[in-house]
Design an enzyme around this catalytic site. Structure first.
Site, PDB file in Angstrom:
ATOM      1  N   HIS A  44       0.827  -1.201   0.000  1.00  0.00           N
ATOM      2  CA  HIS A  44       0.000   0.000   0.000  1.00  0.00           C
ATOM      3  C   HIS A  44       0.865   1.256   0.000  1.00  0.00           C
ATOM      4  O   HIS A  44       2.068   1.197   0.244  1.00  0.00           O
ATOM      5  CB  HIS A  44      -0.925  -0.024   1.217  1.00  0.00           C
ATOM      6  CG  HIS A  44      -2.061  -0.998   1.068  1.00  0.00           C
ATOM      7  ND1 HIS A  44      -3.001  -1.210   2.034  1.00  0.00           N
ATOM      8  CD2 HIS A  44      -2.400  -1.820   0.030  1.00  0.00           C
ATOM      9  CE1 HIS A  44      -3.876  -2.124   1.612  1.00  0.00           C
ATOM     10  NE2 HIS A  44      -3.528  -2.509   0.410  1.00  0.00           N
ATOM     11  N   GLU A  46       1.161   3.740   2.053  1.00  0.00           N
ATOM     12  CA  GLU A  46       1.842   4.069   3.311  1.00  0.00           C
ATOM     13  C   GLU A  46       3.136   3.258   3.456  1.00  0.00           C
ATOM     14  O   GLU A  46       4.160   3.776   3.891  1.00  0.00           O
ATOM     15  CB  GLU A  46       0.931   3.769   4.506  1.00  0.00           C
ATOM     16  CG  GLU A  46      -0.379   4.552   4.524  1.00  0.00           C
ATOM     17  CD  GLU A  46      -1.488   3.912   3.691  1.00  0.00           C
ATOM     18  OE1 GLU A  46      -1.180   3.177   2.725  1.00  0.00           O
ATOM     19  OE2 GLU A  46      -2.658   4.155   4.005  1.00  0.00           O
ATOM     20  N   CYS A  73      -5.449   1.316   5.964  1.00  0.00           N
ATOM     21  CA  CYS A  73      -6.298   0.133   6.149  1.00  0.00           C
ATOM     22  C   CYS A  73      -6.145  -0.450   7.552  1.00  0.00           C
ATOM     23  O   CYS A  73      -5.134  -0.278   8.225  1.00  0.00           O
ATOM     24  CB  CYS A  73      -6.032  -0.903   5.072  1.00  0.00           C
ATOM     25  SG  CYS A  73      -4.386  -1.582   5.107  1.00  0.00           S
ATOM     26  N   CYS A  82      -2.032  -1.196   7.411  1.00  0.00           N
ATOM     27  CA  CYS A  82      -1.171  -0.008   7.438  1.00  0.00           C
ATOM     28  C   CYS A  82      -1.259   0.693   8.788  1.00  0.00           C
ATOM     29  O   CYS A  82      -0.304   1.342   9.214  1.00  0.00           O
ATOM     30  CB  CYS A  82      -1.573   0.952   6.331  1.00  0.00           C
ATOM     31  SG  CYS A  82      -1.164   0.326   4.707  1.00  0.00           S
ATOM     32  N   ALA A 152     -19.586   9.856 -29.376  1.00  0.00           N
ATOM     33  CA  ALA A 152     -19.208  11.041 -30.145  1.00  0.00           C
ATOM     34  C   ALA A 152     -20.404  11.433 -30.995  1.00  0.00           C
ATOM     35  O   ALA A 152     -21.073  10.573 -31.568  1.00  0.00           O
ATOM     36  CB  ALA A 152     -18.007  10.731 -31.030  1.00  0.00           C
ATOM     37  N   ARG A 181      -9.636   4.184 -22.080  1.00  0.00           N
ATOM     38  CA  ARG A 181      -9.694   2.722 -22.089  1.00  0.00           C
ATOM     39  C   ARG A 181      -8.664   2.110 -21.146  1.00  0.00           C
ATOM     40  O   ARG A 181      -8.914   1.100 -20.504  1.00  0.00           O
ATOM     41  CB  ARG A 181      -9.472   2.194 -23.512  1.00  0.00           C
ATOM     42  CG  ARG A 181     -10.653   2.438 -24.435  1.00  0.00           C
ATOM     43  CD  ARG A 181     -10.314   1.964 -25.824  1.00  0.00           C
ATOM     44  NE  ARG A 181     -11.452   2.084 -26.734  1.00  0.00           N
ATOM     45  CZ  ARG A 181     -11.384   1.777 -28.033  1.00  0.00           C
ATOM     46  NH1 ARG A 181     -10.243   1.367 -28.565  1.00  0.00           N
ATOM     47  NH2 ARG A 181     -12.466   1.896 -28.785  1.00  0.00           N
ATOM     48  N   LEU A 201     -11.066  -2.184 -29.801  1.00  0.00           N
ATOM     49  CA  LEU A 201     -11.308  -1.882 -28.385  1.00  0.00           C
ATOM     50  C   LEU A 201     -10.064  -2.046 -27.529  1.00  0.00           C
ATOM     51  O   LEU A 201     -10.138  -2.450 -26.382  1.00  0.00           O
ATOM     52  CB  LEU A 201     -12.453  -2.743 -27.816  1.00  0.00           C
ATOM     53  CG  LEU A 201     -13.817  -2.614 -28.497  1.00  0.00           C
ATOM     54  CD1 LEU A 201     -14.863  -3.392 -27.703  1.00  0.00           C
ATOM     55  CD2 LEU A 201     -14.249  -1.153 -28.613  1.00  0.00           C
ATOM     56  N   ARG A 204      -4.081   0.930 -27.961  1.00  0.00           N
ATOM     57  CA  ARG A 204      -2.770   0.992 -28.636  1.00  0.00           C
ATOM     58  C   ARG A 204      -2.245   2.413 -28.800  1.00  0.00           C
ATOM     59  O   ARG A 204      -1.054   2.604 -28.998  1.00  0.00           O
ATOM     60  CB  ARG A 204      -2.836   0.284 -29.995  1.00  0.00           C
ATOM     61  CG  ARG A 204      -3.768   0.955 -31.001  1.00  0.00           C
ATOM     62  CD  ARG A 204      -4.064   0.060 -32.203  1.00  0.00           C
ATOM     63  NE  ARG A 204      -5.018   0.698 -33.099  1.00  0.00           N
ATOM     64  CZ  ARG A 204      -6.332   0.752 -32.878  1.00  0.00           C
ATOM     65  NH1 ARG A 204      -6.842   0.199 -31.805  1.00  0.00           N
ATOM     66  NH2 ARG A 204      -7.131   1.348 -33.737  1.00  0.00           N
ATOM     67  N   ARG A 282     -28.490   2.118 -28.819  1.00  0.00           N
ATOM     68  CA  ARG A 282     -29.474   1.275 -28.150  1.00  0.00           C
ATOM     69  C   ARG A 282     -28.963   0.820 -26.773  1.00  0.00           C
ATOM     70  O   ARG A 282     -29.686   0.795 -25.795  1.00  0.00           O
ATOM     71  CB  ARG A 282     -29.792   0.058 -29.020  1.00  0.00           C
ATOM     72  CG  ARG A 282     -31.255  -0.348 -28.926  1.00  0.00           C
ATOM     73  CD  ARG A 282     -31.579  -1.487 -29.880  1.00  0.00           C
ATOM     74  NE  ARG A 282     -30.977  -1.305 -31.204  1.00  0.00           N
ATOM     75  CZ  ARG A 282     -30.543  -2.324 -31.967  1.00  0.00           C
ATOM     76  NH1 ARG A 282     -30.622  -3.562 -31.540  1.00  0.00           N
ATOM     77  NH2 ARG A 282     -30.019  -2.092 -33.164  1.00  0.00           N
TER      78      ARG A 282
HETATM   79  C1  AOF Z   1      -4.388   1.623   2.345  1.00  0.00           C
HETATM   80  N1  AOF Z   1      -3.447   2.040   1.471  1.00  0.00           N
HETATM   81  O1  AOF Z   1      -2.609   2.184  -0.568  1.00  0.00           O
HETATM   82  C2  AOF Z   1      -4.692   1.134  -0.325  1.00  0.00           C
HETATM   83  C3  AOF Z   1      -5.715   0.764   0.590  1.00  0.00           C
HETATM   84  O2  AOF Z   1      -6.052  -6.630  -0.275  1.00  0.00           O
HETATM   85  P1  AOF Z   1      -5.287  -5.449   0.214  1.00  0.00           P
HETATM   86  O3  AOF Z   1      -4.447  -5.736   1.428  1.00  0.00           O
HETATM   87  O4  AOF Z   1      -4.485  -4.775  -0.874  1.00  0.00           O
HETATM   88  O5  AOF Z   1      -6.373  -4.379   0.719  1.00  0.00           O
HETATM   89  C4  AOF Z   1      -7.245  -3.747  -0.191  1.00  0.00           C
HETATM   90  C5  AOF Z   1      -8.128  -2.777   0.549  1.00  0.00           C
HETATM   91  O6  AOF Z   1      -7.333  -1.844   1.274  1.00  0.00           O
HETATM   92  C6  AOF Z   1      -8.982  -1.931  -0.396  1.00  0.00           C
HETATM   93  O7  AOF Z   1     -10.241  -2.523  -0.635  1.00  0.00           O
HETATM   94  C7  AOF Z   1      -9.119  -0.635   0.377  1.00  0.00           C
HETATM   95  O8  AOF Z   1     -10.123  -0.723   1.377  1.00  0.00           O
HETATM   96  C8  AOF Z   1      -7.772  -0.528   1.052  1.00  0.00           C
HETATM   97  N2  AOF Z   1      -6.816   0.141   0.144  1.00  0.00           N
HETATM   98  N3  AOF Z   1      -5.534   1.045   1.893  1.00  0.00           N
HETATM   99  O9  AOF Z   1      -4.195   1.745   3.553  1.00  0.00           O
HETATM  100  C9  AOF Z   1      -3.530   1.824   0.168  1.00  0.00           C
HETATM  101  N4  AOF Z   1      -4.780   0.852  -1.665  1.00  0.00           N
HETATM  102 ZN    ZN Z   2      -3.015  -0.417   3.835  1.00  0.00          ZN
END
Ligand code: AOF
Ligand code: ZN
Length: 340
Positions: A44, A46, A73, A82, A152, A181, A201, A204, A282
């Site tokens: 992550h 942090e 997290c 984290c 478009a 994309r 799709l 490139r 559609r």
């Molecule tokens: C953070 N810092 O940079 C991100 C977070 O499966 P994991 O361990 O990668 O956890 C994914 C979850 O953690 C994601 O659904 C979101 O709630 C959080 N993402 N948290 O502290 C990060 N990318």
């Molecule tokens: Zn985290």
């Protein structure tokens, strides 16, 4: 915090369905370290920010501030929490843009940090923080991919001559579309578009990961030599199986009567958090009628086409907010957002 957002954006197209997150370590107005979530399943923001602080400065961590674009997290996912890393390093102050809507986090890290005596400030540039991760927020709260409808149109509101491939937007806009994309997880087209445009799709004209491409083909009308059936990239065809040896192409046997809902469920189950719907009219109308959309991107060119397929009617969509307009070459891009 704006620096955190810039860092976070480096993860566009690589971290979904996770959010894009950036983090910065600051000691007395000097940046000691920075990081972002680079890859789904990887460390992550942090973790990367703290690891980037040079060894001789690690002793400053207990006197520094950690800025995060999303609440750190709380849970053991693919990586450890984290919040514990922050406590281990005795970082005394954490500044956060938005709390994490993921029910496994949802404010619990803020509480845990505060309970441990860490000063926590939340809600800094919160609107921008939410905007950055609007796909992730929709994914978590609406339990479906973030849906972008894109088309478009000419100045007189025509998207194509009947049954004929019609180039409307310019070369520069084409490149922008390839960027879009590369930023989404999946792209969808209907049978008529598949037959008249023979689209690839892919992305490139830009870099980054190609999206999953999806086409409707209930009556097996897409030719074996069509680009969509070249098996060169992950592809879902909604309809009966065509003969052929496929490694990247999957024929999805889903219910034709309720295919929009079934497709969204399938995308959710397989971790595709955003969908770009490229037409035709559609299909756009079906998503609009079902009120299943989050964003509309209209590319308008000054050309007058006179007659043909009319662009979907957005006038009746009361719940729209202007997401901005900008020129690209001879075209103008207009973004509409769904109101909460
Ligand atoms: C953070 N810092 O940079 C991100 C977070 O499966 P994991 O361990 O990668 O956890 C994914 C979850 O953690 C994601 O659904 C979101 O709630 C959080 N993402 N948290 O502290 C990060 N990318
Ligand atoms: Zn985290």
């Amino acid at each position: 915090m704006r620096r955190c957002f810039d860092l976070a954006l480096q993860g566009a197209g690589s971290v979904s369905p996770n959010p894009m997150v950036g983090a910065v370590v600051v000691y007395e107005n000097t940046i000691l370290g920075e990081g972002w979530h680079r890859q789904f399943g990887g460390p992550h923001a942090e973790v990367n920010a703290i690891a980037s602080v040079p060894p001789e400065h690690q002793t400053l961590l207990p006197h520094s501030t950690l800025y995060c674009s999303l609440e750190p997290c709380f849970h053991h996912g693919k990586t450890p929490p984290c919040v514990d890393l922050i406590l281990e390093h005795r970082i005394p102050r954490v500044v956060i843009s938005t709390t994490d809507p993921n029910p496994k986090v949802a404010g619990q890290s803020v509480e845990k940090l505060r309970a441990a005596g860490v000063e926590v400030i939340t809600g800094v540039l919160e609107a921008e923080g939410r905007w950055l991760n609007r796909a992730f927020f929709t994914w978590i709260t609406r339990k479906r991919p973030y849906i972008i409808l894109k088309w478009a149109q000419s100045a007189d509101g025509i998207i194509a001559h009947n049954g004929q491939q019609t180039a409307i937007s310019g070369a520069l806009t084409q490149r922008l579309v390839h960027r879009w994309r590369s930023e989404v997880d999946a792209i969808l087209v209907g049978t008529t578009t598949a037959l008249t445009d023979n689209p690839r799709l892919d992305n490139r004209l830009y870099f980054g990961r190609p999206p999953l491409r999806i086409a409707l083909d209930w009556n097996s009308r897409i030719a074996a030599k069509a680009h969509l059936l070249d098996d060169s990239m992950p592809t879902w065809i909604l309809g009966p199986e065509h003969p052929g040896k496929w490694t990247n192409t999957v024929f999805q046997n889903i219910n034709q009567a309720s295919w929009v809902i079934n497709l969204l469920e399938k995308l959710r189950a397989e971790g595709y958090a955003s969908l770009l719907v490229e037409g035709g009219a559609r299909i756009h109308q079906q998503f609009l009628d079902a009120d299943l959309w989050d964003e509309i991107r209209i590319i308008e060119n000054p050309v007058l086409l006179g007659n043909g397929v009319a662009a979907p009617d957005t006038v009746g969509l009361g719940a729209m907010e202007n997401g901005g307009t900008f020129p690209v070459g001879d075209d103008r891009v207009q973004i509409w957002l769904r109101k909460e």
